[in-house]
Design a protein around this motif. Structure first.
Motif, PDB file in Angstrom:
ATOM      1  N   SER A  97       0.825  -1.206   0.000  1.00 19.03           N
ATOM      2  CA  SER A  97       0.000   0.000   0.000  1.00 19.03           C
ATOM      3  C   SER A  97       0.861   1.260   0.000  1.00 19.03           C
ATOM      4  O   SER A  97       0.533   2.244  -0.666  1.00 19.03           O
ATOM      5  CB  SER A  97      -0.927   0.013   1.223  1.00 19.03           C
ATOM      6  OG  SER A  97      -1.932  -0.963   1.101  1.00 19.03           O
ATOM      7  N   ALA A 133       2.383   1.583  -3.535  1.00 16.61           N
ATOM      8  CA  ALA A 133       1.345   1.945  -4.505  1.00 16.61           C
ATOM      9  C   ALA A 133       0.920   3.402  -4.332  1.00 16.61           C
ATOM     10  O   ALA A 133       0.711   4.124  -5.310  1.00 16.61           O
ATOM     11  CB  ALA A 133       0.139   1.023  -4.341  1.00 16.61           C
ATOM     12  N   ILE A 142      -7.189   4.467  -6.868  1.00 17.99           N
ATOM     13  CA  ILE A 142      -6.235   3.554  -6.249  1.00 17.99           C
ATOM     14  C   ILE A 142      -6.946   2.822  -5.123  1.00 17.99           C
ATOM     15  O   ILE A 142      -7.726   3.427  -4.373  1.00 17.99           O
ATOM     16  CB  ILE A 142      -4.986   4.300  -5.720  1.00 17.99           C
ATOM     17  CG1 ILE A 142      -4.020   3.321  -5.055  1.00 17.99           C
ATOM     18  CG2 ILE A 142      -5.365   5.413  -4.754  1.00 17.99           C
ATOM     19  CD1 ILE A 142      -2.689   3.926  -4.674  1.00 17.99           C
TER      20      ILE A 142
END
Length: 202
Positions: free
Chosen positions: A3, A6, A20
């Motif tokens: 996470s 990203a 996202i």
């Protein structure tokens, strides 16, 4: 860590990202000393259960972690064969295989450089995505023992535009595994809504 990486990538390319989805993000408000807060919350010094003990070694004791990696990683094929013989399994779970292939670099340096230091940038990256109107979705298991569920709730409090989906009775792994079909369907809906919203704004 996924996470955090990203989120950083999405913020860097915010003009190209419509949405996202973060699964169990280890979010902690950015402030001085947040690295130690994360270490104590995510990898506390524990002797039991075994996975928590290994995590604490890899997070707090570099030399022990280095010895473990040398013992296991360099001989991972031998360990795989031994475990197969002891358990009678023809194929091992991919997570077990991945664990045995960790090097000291991935086990120690990546954890400290990405996880513990990366959390300091999450607020900044989220603010960037909010300004670019990127849709941010969070999927969190209510029984996650690796990342406290209040991480997602705190993110939602600080960034109300974040869409939070709490999955009842799901843990850190079972929030995706064992419900793959539902997870995939949720992702398709998110992507479709993001595409429709982007088209409408255009």
């Amino acid at each position: 860590m996924g996470s955090i990486i990203a989120l950083a990538l999405a913020a860097k390319h915010s003009k190209s990202v419509k949405s996202i989805t973060l699964v169990a993000p280890p979010y902690f408000p950015s402030k001085d000393g947040v690295e130690f807060t994360v270490m104590n919350r995510l990898t506390p010094k524990r002797l039991w259960p075994p996975h928590a003990f290994l995590s604490s070694i890899m997070a707090w004791y570099e030399h022990l972690g280095r010895c473990f990696c040398l013992l296991v990683c360099r001989n991972h094929r031998a360990w795989e064969t031994l475990i197969k013989r002891l358990t009678g399994l023809r194929e091992l779970n991919f997570m077990i295989l991945d664990l045995m292939k960790h090097t000291h670099h991935s086990g120690w340096h990546t954890t400290h450089n990405v996880l513990y230091r990366g959390v300091k940038l999450m607020d900044q990256n989220l603010e960037t995505l909010m300004k670019s109107r990127t849709k941010v979705h969070v999927v969190m298991g209510t029984k996650d023992k690796s990342v406290p569920p209040d991480c997602a709730n705190n993110m939602k409090k600080k960034f109300p535009a974040v869409e939070l989906n709490n999955i009842a009775n799901a843990g850190h792994r079972s929030v995706v595994f064992r419900r793959e079909k539902d997870f995939a369907e949720d992702l398709f809906k998110i992507w479709e809504n993001a595409a429709a919203s982007h088209h409408h704004e255009s």
